[in-house]
Design a protein around this motif. Structure first.
Motif, mmCIF file in Angstrom:
data_model
loop_
_atom_site.group_PDB
_atom_site.id
_atom_site.type_symbol
_atom_site.label_atom_id
_atom_site.label_comp_id
_atom_site.label_asym_id
_atom_site.label_seq_id
_atom_site.Cartn_x
_atom_site.Cartn_y
_atom_site.Cartn_z
ATOM 1 N N GLY A 1 0.807 -1.213 0.000
ATOM 2 C CA GLY A 1 0.000 0.000 0.000
ATOM 3 C C GLY A 1 0.839 1.262 0.000
ATOM 4 O O GLY A 1 0.454 2.290 0.567
ATOM 5 N N ALA A 2 2.002 1.217 -0.648
ATOM 6 C CA ALA A 2 2.917 2.360 -0.655
ATOM 7 C C ALA A 2 2.227 3.626 -1.138
ATOM 8 O O ALA A 2 1.447 3.602 -2.096
ATOM 9 C CB ALA A 2 4.127 2.052 -1.536
ATOM 10 N N GLY A 3 2.560 4.740 -0.498
ATOM 11 C CA GLY A 3 1.926 6.008 -0.844
ATOM 12 C C GLY A 3 2.547 6.697 -2.031
ATOM 13 O O GLY A 3 1.904 7.530 -2.680
ATOM 14 N N VAL A 4 3.813 6.367 -2.349
ATOM 15 C CA VAL A 4 4.528 7.019 -3.449
ATOM 16 C C VAL A 4 5.178 5.944 -4.316
ATOM 17 O O VAL A 4 5.766 4.986 -3.801
ATOM 18 C CB VAL A 4 5.605 7.989 -2.919
ATOM 19 C CG1 VAL A 4 6.403 8.590 -4.075
ATOM 20 C CG2 VAL A 4 4.966 9.091 -2.084
ATOM 21 N N VAL A 5 5.062 6.109 -5.631
ATOM 22 C CA VAL A 5 5.715 5.211 -6.588
ATOM 23 C C VAL A 5 6.472 6.064 -7.593
ATOM 24 O O VAL A 5 5.921 7.017 -8.155
ATOM 25 C CB VAL A 5 4.696 4.322 -7.325
ATOM 26 C CG1 VAL A 5 5.372 3.551 -8.459
ATOM 27 C CG2 VAL A 5 4.053 3.337 -6.358
ATOM 28 N N CYS A 6 7.726 5.726 -7.825
ATOM 29 C CA CYS A 6 8.572 6.446 -8.779
ATOM 30 C C CYS A 6 8.825 5.543 -9.984
ATOM 31 O O CYS A 6 9.369 4.446 -9.841
ATOM 32 C CB CYS A 6 9.885 6.827 -8.105
ATOM 33 S SG CYS A 6 11.076 7.644 -9.184
ATOM 34 N N LEU A 7 8.433 6.005 -11.186
ATOM 35 C CA LEU A 7 8.566 5.233 -12.428
ATOM 36 C C LEU A 7 9.420 6.028 -13.408
ATOM 37 O O LEU A 7 9.085 7.160 -13.748
ATOM 38 C CB LEU A 7 7.188 4.957 -13.036
ATOM 39 C CG LEU A 7 6.179 4.261 -12.119
ATOM 40 C CD1 LEU A 7 4.826 4.149 -12.808
ATOM 41 C CD2 LEU A 7 6.677 2.881 -11.704
ATOM 42 N N MET A 8 10.504 5.415 -13.910
ATOM 43 C CA MET A 8 11.484 6.194 -14.657
ATOM 44 C C MET A 8 11.611 5.838 -16.127
ATOM 45 O O MET A 8 11.684 6.709 -16.976
ATOM 46 C CB MET A 8 12.849 6.057 -13.983
ATOM 47 C CG MET A 8 12.845 6.539 -12.549
ATOM 48 S SD MET A 8 14.486 6.462 -11.806
ATOM 49 C CE MET A 8 14.809 4.702 -11.880
ATOM 50 N N ASN A 9 11.719 4.555 -16.473
ATOM 51 C CA ASN A 9 11.914 4.168 -17.869
ATOM 52 C C ASN A 9 11.557 2.710 -18.065
ATOM 53 O O ASN A 9 11.551 1.931 -17.116
ATOM 54 C CB ASN A 9 13.371 4.425 -18.309
ATOM 55 C CG ASN A 9 14.378 3.721 -17.417
ATOM 56 O OD1 ASN A 9 14.539 2.508 -17.475
ATOM 57 N ND2 ASN A 9 15.064 4.488 -16.573
ATOM 58 N N LEU A 10 11.272 2.347 -19.308
ATOM 59 C CA LEU A 10 11.036 0.954 -19.696
ATOM 60 C C LEU A 10 11.733 0.706 -21.025
ATOM 61 O O LEU A 10 11.512 1.423 -21.998
ATOM 62 C CB LEU A 10 9.543 0.649 -19.826
ATOM 63 C CG LEU A 10 8.779 0.328 -18.544
ATOM 64 C CD1 LEU A 10 7.285 0.190 -18.838
ATOM 65 C CD2 LEU A 10 9.302 -0.945 -17.882
ATOM 66 N N SER A 11 12.578 -0.325 -21.065
ATOM 67 C CA SER A 11 13.207 -0.728 -22.318
ATOM 68 C C SER A 11 13.479 -2.222 -22.260
ATOM 69 O O SER A 11 13.356 -2.848 -21.201
ATOM 70 C CB SER A 11 14.513 0.050 -22.566
ATOM 71 O OG SER A 11 15.477 -0.248 -21.576
ATOM 72 N N ARG A 12 13.845 -2.808 -23.379
ATOM 73 C CA ARG A 12 14.045 -4.260 -23.447
ATOM 74 C C ARG A 12 15.163 -4.713 -22.515
ATOM 75 O O ARG A 12 16.190 -4.054 -22.371
ATOM 76 C CB ARG A 12 14.335 -4.667 -24.890
ATOM 77 C CG ARG A 12 15.680 -4.214 -25.383
ATOM 78 C CD ARG A 12 15.833 -4.370 -26.868
ATOM 79 N NE ARG A 12 15.177 -3.272 -27.569
ATOM 80 C CZ ARG A 12 15.298 -3.051 -28.872
ATOM 81 N NH1 ARG A 12 16.009 -3.864 -29.617
ATOM 82 N NH2 ARG A 12 14.679 -2.030 -29.433
ATOM 83 N N ASP A 13 14.929 -5.862 -21.869
ATOM 84 C CA ASP A 13 15.897 -6.380 -20.912
ATOM 85 C C ASP A 13 15.591 -7.857 -20.676
ATOM 86 O O ASP A 13 14.421 -8.250 -20.662
ATOM 87 C CB ASP A 13 15.787 -5.599 -19.593
ATOM 88 C CG ASP A 13 16.911 -5.915 -18.619
ATOM 89 O OD1 ASP A 13 18.065 -5.967 -19.063
ATOM 90 O OD2 ASP A 13 16.615 -6.098 -17.433
ATOM 91 N N GLN A 14 16.641 -8.685 -20.522
ATOM 92 C CA GLN A 14 16.476 -10.117 -20.263
ATOM 93 C C GLN A 14 15.451 -10.712 -21.242
ATOM 94 O O GLN A 14 14.412 -11.243 -20.854
ATOM 95 C CB GLN A 14 16.053 -10.352 -18.818
ATOM 96 C CG GLN A 14 17.079 -9.864 -17.829
ATOM 97 C CD GLN A 14 16.745 -10.203 -16.393
ATOM 98 O OE1 GLN A 14 15.808 -10.925 -16.114
ATOM 99 N NE2 GLN A 14 17.526 -9.687 -15.476
ATOM 100 N N MET A 15 15.782 -10.628 -22.515
ATOM 101 C CA MET A 15 14.820 -10.898 -23.575
ATOM 102 C C MET A 15 14.328 -12.343 -23.623
ATOM 103 O O MET A 15 13.281 -12.627 -24.189
ATOM 104 C CB MET A 15 15.432 -10.503 -24.920
ATOM 105 C CG MET A 15 15.676 -9.014 -25.030
ATOM 106 S SD MET A 15 16.646 -8.538 -26.469
ATOM 107 C CE MET A 15 15.573 -9.073 -27.794
ATOM 108 N N ASP A 16 15.084 -13.268 -23.022
ATOM 109 C CA ASP A 16 14.662 -14.662 -23.076
ATOM 110 C C ASP A 16 13.545 -14.988 -22.094
ATOM 111 O O ASP A 16 12.869 -15.996 -22.237
ATOM 112 C CB ASP A 16 15.856 -15.586 -22.797
ATOM 113 C CG ASP A 16 16.476 -15.340 -21.439
ATOM 114 O OD1 ASP A 16 16.524 -14.172 -21.023
ATOM 115 O OD2 ASP A 16 16.900 -16.309 -20.792
#
Length: 409
Positions: free
Chosen positions: A124-139
């Motif tokens: 139930g965290a009050g704050v969420v920090c979201l920065m980037n999304l890119s391909r990773d661990q593709m398998d």
């Protein structure tokens, strides 16, 4: 904080004992095994430990360990902070972190992208920090669009305050269902995973920092915080020089995100910034180690976006050692090497090692980058003249190198 039940107290204590034993016997830092033991005895331990704390969750493909460290350093201005400093970013690591700092009123937890919905629901965290999304661990990792969709679903209907990088279209889409969002223009140098609109699939049109879909209304929101080269502009229009010791544009972006999170906790930039400057190394990243007159600076890079940032930090006048493995934590598939533009290394002495050095050697050969192939990191380092050298390694290769120097932090 609410008093834990006797069962939860026992689970937490035994978990801490297991972690201590792990460290004493040299098996690890204890940040995972302690949590696993605790969860075996009390499956709901994470929820119980998180209760009544002011928590921030930090998630991204790249930079989450560093940003977690920066936020933690800033919030120490307010009081004790529980955190998973060494990147154990799944529930066992979170239990270990909160159990170790059982009386801390604040918590900053790095969270694996795939686990964010579960951890948010549990804590139930009050704050969420979201920065980037890119391909990773593709398998074994899901398509990043699916990760963004999971974030989107997890945030919908929750009172969570989200701090999100509006320069990344996937992050923007994933965060846009939250009840409250503070948008940060944190930059996005790697754009190869976000040319299509996550809302409708149409093409995204980019102009300078701005972006918008050509076929629907999805577009970049107006940021409240703006990273402007070596400074950040806050929601009141005041410009602050980002005075930190961590190198590169990516870390200035991480610092901007950290300042926005600190602000969400009621901590001013004026009070937070000196704390950020105290961070000089993060779990071995950016550390310089020495052997026989050679000073090697360690840089971690796990995927194409990360290599781009590592090249930005690397000194073009120095020789460079590259090390790549393909163990479980790295992902077994090394085809992502072909997405990295290694031509930037032309003209530098390049040394290649790691378990998958032949994969990397072929990629460099095609990029017309001369290199020396080395059987081990020790051999590669011994080939350097006395002085400085940069080292870029992916996850397990990086940890192996750290181990050679006593897990330098």
């Amino acid at each position: 904080m609410t008093q834990l039940s006797l069962r939860a107290q026992l689970a937490s204590a035994l978990g801490r004992s297991a972690a201590t034993l792990s460290r004493m016997t040299g098996r690890g830092d204890g940040s995972v095994i302690g949590g696993r033991v605790g969860l075996m005895l009390e499956p709901d331990l994470l929820r119980k430990l998180a209760r009544d704390r002011k928590l921030a969750l930090v998630s991204a493909t790249n930079g989450k360990t560093t940003t977690t460290r920066l936020i933690t350093s800033a919030l120490l201005e307010l009081g004790e902070v529980a955190t998973n400093a060494f990147g154990a970013n799944m529930p066992a690591g979170h239990v270990s972190a909160l159990s170790t700092h059982k009386n801390a009123p604040y918590g900053v937890l790095e969270v694996d992208e795939k686990y964010l919905p579960e951890v948010l629901d549990t804590t139930g965290a009050g704050v969420v920090c979201l920065m980037n999304l890119s391909r990773d661990q593709m398998d074994r990792a899901a398509e990043i669009w699916l990760l963004a969709q999971k974030w989107r679903n997890a945030l919908s209907g929750k009172p969570t305050h989200v701090i999100a990088n509006c320069d990344d279209p996937l992050v923007t889409w994933g965060a846009s269902t939250a009840a409250k969002v503070t948008w940060v223009a944190g930059g996005q140098r790697w754009k190869e995973d976000s040319w299509s609109c996550p809302e409708c699939g149409g093409p995204l049109e980019r102009k300078d920092a701005d972006w918008a879909c050509r076929e629907c209304t999805f577009h970049r929101p107006e940021p409240q915080w703006v990273l402007d080269d070596d400074a950040v502009i806050d929601p009141r229009g005041q410009r602050w020089l980002i005075d930190i010791q961590l190198p590169g544009l990516a870390n200035r972006s991480n610092a901007a995100m950290a300042l926005a999170v600190a602000d969400a906790f009621g901590l001013s930039v004026e009070r937070a910034m000196p704390r950020l400057r105290e961070v000089t190394s993060v779990a071995g990243r950016y550390t310089t180690v020495e052997r026989d007159g050679r000073q090697a600076r360690l840089l971690l890079s796990k995927n194409p976006a990360g290599w781009l940032e590592a090249f930005d930090v690397s000194d073009p006048n120095l020789p460079i050692i590259l090390s790549v493995n393909a163990q479980g934590p790295d992902g077994r598939d090394t085809s992502w090497l072909w997405d990295v533009d290694y031509r930037i290394l032309r003209g530098r002495p390049v040394f290649v090692t790691g378990e998958r050095r032949l994969d990397l050697a072929l990629r460099l050969e095609v990029a017309d980058v001369p290199f020396a192939l080395c059987a081990s990191f020790s051999e590669a380092l011994a080939m350097q003249p006395p002085g400085r050298v940069d080292v870029i390694a992916n996850y397990t290769a990086f940890q192996q190198i750290r181990s050679e120097f006593g897990r330098a932090v």
